[in-house]
Design an enzyme around this catalytic site. Structure first.
Site, mmCIF file in Angstrom:
data_model
loop_
_atom_site.group_PDB
_atom_site.id
_atom_site.type_symbol
_atom_site.label_atom_id
_atom_site.label_comp_id
_atom_site.label_asym_id
_atom_site.label_seq_id
_atom_site.Cartn_x
_atom_site.Cartn_y
_atom_site.Cartn_z
ATOM 1 N N GLN A 252 -0.961 9.936 -2.083
ATOM 2 C CA GLN A 252 -1.206 11.493 -0.907
ATOM 3 C C GLN A 252 -2.511 12.398 -0.800
ATOM 4 O OE1 GLN A 252 0.240 11.974 1.971
ATOM 5 N NE2 GLN A 252 2.033 10.705 1.639
ATOM 6 N N THR A 325 -5.958 -15.106 -4.559
ATOM 7 C CA THR A 325 -7.007 -14.978 -4.280
ATOM 8 C C THR A 325 -7.647 -13.746 -3.401
ATOM 9 O OG1 THR A 325 -6.860 -16.887 -3.253
ATOM 10 C CG2 THR A 325 -8.399 -15.865 -2.476
ATOM 11 N N CYS A 415 8.635 6.035 4.172
ATOM 12 C CA CYS A 415 8.830 6.081 2.829
ATOM 13 C C CYS A 415 9.689 5.347 2.717
ATOM 14 C CB CYS A 415 7.919 5.495 1.415
ATOM 15 S SG CYS A 415 5.987 5.897 2.090
#
Length: 470
Positions: A252, A325, A415
């Protein structure tokens, strides 16, 4: 994203993809004698990309909604998307490939690593490979936090240090990981240090919780709901002296306060940063790991770390520290976003944050007993962009339901999925009275917020608060 925006973005990708093969053919014709040069789209193609980006940013099928939820996520900034586009199209090679198509992506990953190292280490010269390689790219902030905890436990060669110190207001990525470790039979113990009524943890209390068997102290830099800035520097310095690893989730704080590891973060051993909090896409983050920290004070590099990975094992990407990857376009994006951060934005956001507070109070004719501000009173101890405000006797969910198409704000952290009406555990930890906590809004401005948006949002919010309180 609206349907029209999604359509435009899809068109942009399809258009870019359709130009990739002609661009590659042209490149092969023009550069047979210099195949290792970075690929470039033709000038006309780049112009069309820019036109599509402009069209995307101006989509207007959705009613104008003022965005004041920058702590939840940020838009992908046009400069960032423009930097990413070549690696979504003609620079599609695998950076691990030794042939020509791997060269450009590999250089792009190195450059992105350099940009992030330059930002958090405040170094003009990041040519030192050890400095660059202190940055490990991962898929999200939750992965970075989990990786830091995992490394602290696994680097304890003797296996006799299984104690961790944290706070009771950490991000779920830390809290849920630690709760799992406490219950899975791995013999991990955790001390959760509480915060005061301003949402701040005491550095002295965190330090006092350190034991002989403590392997890690993890404390967030800035709370995502209240904006409270924790005393990370003091705690990190003490941990270094005691030989205990220190990690901070700085997700944040990026772009909002100074994030220099040495001068501001006390030489923290591990630091989490998250791309979508400062203008890069969702799905990319990074963990800074101080060179050598996992091999000091009797610690050893965890088995296979530096070979095939740690949390995720596989092909040895990221110098054997995180398999999979590399997501080159997003890595380029987070690097570009880091290079765009300006300290000038901090004071501007502070002014906007203070303005919307004063306007809400003024327009709503609110008395001091009708609202409360959650978080530190000292403005040096709170994020410059964040306002957590509670209104007496109203439901934040009802308020948001009535204005959500016109103002994008939050009732708390974004969240916690599916917890619309649940009172925030952060506010509970701060002992916010229930008559206020139910009516809590989190407003977070960003570098691209303007004063006219502040004015309109304050009018809408204050009007709805007044209606609900009456």
């Amino acid at each position: 994203m609206s349907n029209s925006s999604s359509t435009i973005f899809t068109s942009l990708i399809l258009f870019a993809a359709s130009t990739a093969v002609p661009a590659m053919i042209q490149r092969n014709k023009n550069n047979n004698n210099n195949i290792n040069k970075t690929f470039h789209v033709e000038e006309g193609i780049q112009d069309e990309h820019d036109n599509q980006l402009s069209l995307l940013s101006k989509s207007t099928d959705r009613p104008k909604c003022i965005y004041l939820d920058y702590n939840g996520t940020t838009p992908v900034y046009p400069q960032v998307l423009r930097a990413m586009m070549p690696y979504l199209t003609h620079e599609f090679g695998n950076p691990s490939s030794s042939h020509a198509y791997g060269h450009g992506p590999r250089r792009a990953v190195i450059e992105a690593r350099r940009k992030i190292a330059r930002y958090i280490l405040e170094l003009d010269d990041c040519s030192d490979e050890n400095v660059r390689e202190s940055i490990v790219f991962v898929g999200c902030g939750s992965e970075a936090d989990n990786l830091a905890i995992h490394l602290a436990l696994r680097s304890n060669a003797a296996g006799n240090k299984r104690h961790i110190v944290t706070t009771n207001v950490e991000h779920p990525a830390v809290m849920e990981c630690l709760k799992y470790l406490e219950q899975d039979g791995s013999d991990v113990s955790v001390t959760y240090v509480g915060v005061n009524q301003e949402g701040l943890v005491s550095a002295a209390e965190v330090i006092a919780a350190i034991q002989a068997d403590t392997c890690l102290v993890t404390v967030m830099l800035a709370n995502n709901e209240t904006g409270a800035l924790m005393p990370v520097k003091e705690i990190a310095q003490e941990c270094r002296q005691r030989g205990v690893l220190f990690h901070t989730d700085a997700a944040q704080a990026v772009g909002k306060v100074n994030l220099a590891v040495q001068s501001s973060l006390g030489g923290s051993d591990m630091v989490t940063i998250v791309g979508h909090k400062f203008g890069a896409p969702k799905g990319i983050a990074a963990l800074y790991i101080r060179p050598g920290c996992l091999e000091e004070h009797g610690r050893q590099l965890p088995t296979l770390f530096g070979q095939s990975g740690a949390l995720i094992l596989g092909g040895g990407q990221e110098k054997g520290r995180r398999a999979g990857t590399e997501n080159v376009p997003y890595i380029v994006g987070i690097g570009e976003a880091a290079s765009m951060i300006s300290k000038n934005d901090q004071e501007r956001m502070r002014i906007l944050r203070d303005n919307i507070l004063s306007k809400i109070i003024s327009y709503g004719n609110l008395k001091s007993n009708q609202f409360r501000i959650n978080g530190p009173k000292d403005k040096n101890k709170i994020l410059p962009n964040t306002l957590s405000i509670s209104f007496q006797g109203i439901s934040a969910s009802l308020l948001l339901d009535s204005i959500q198409q016109r103002v994008a704000i939050s009732a708390g952290s974004a969240c916690h999925a599916g917890e619309k009406d649940k009172i925030s555990s952060i506010l509970v930890s701060m002992s916010v009275p229930q008559e206020f906590s139910k009516g809590t809004l989190r407003i977070s401005v960003g570098p691209r917020t303007d004063e006219s948006e502040i004015e309109k949002a304050a009018e809408l919010i204050s009007k709805e608060v007044k209606r609900l309180q009456n």
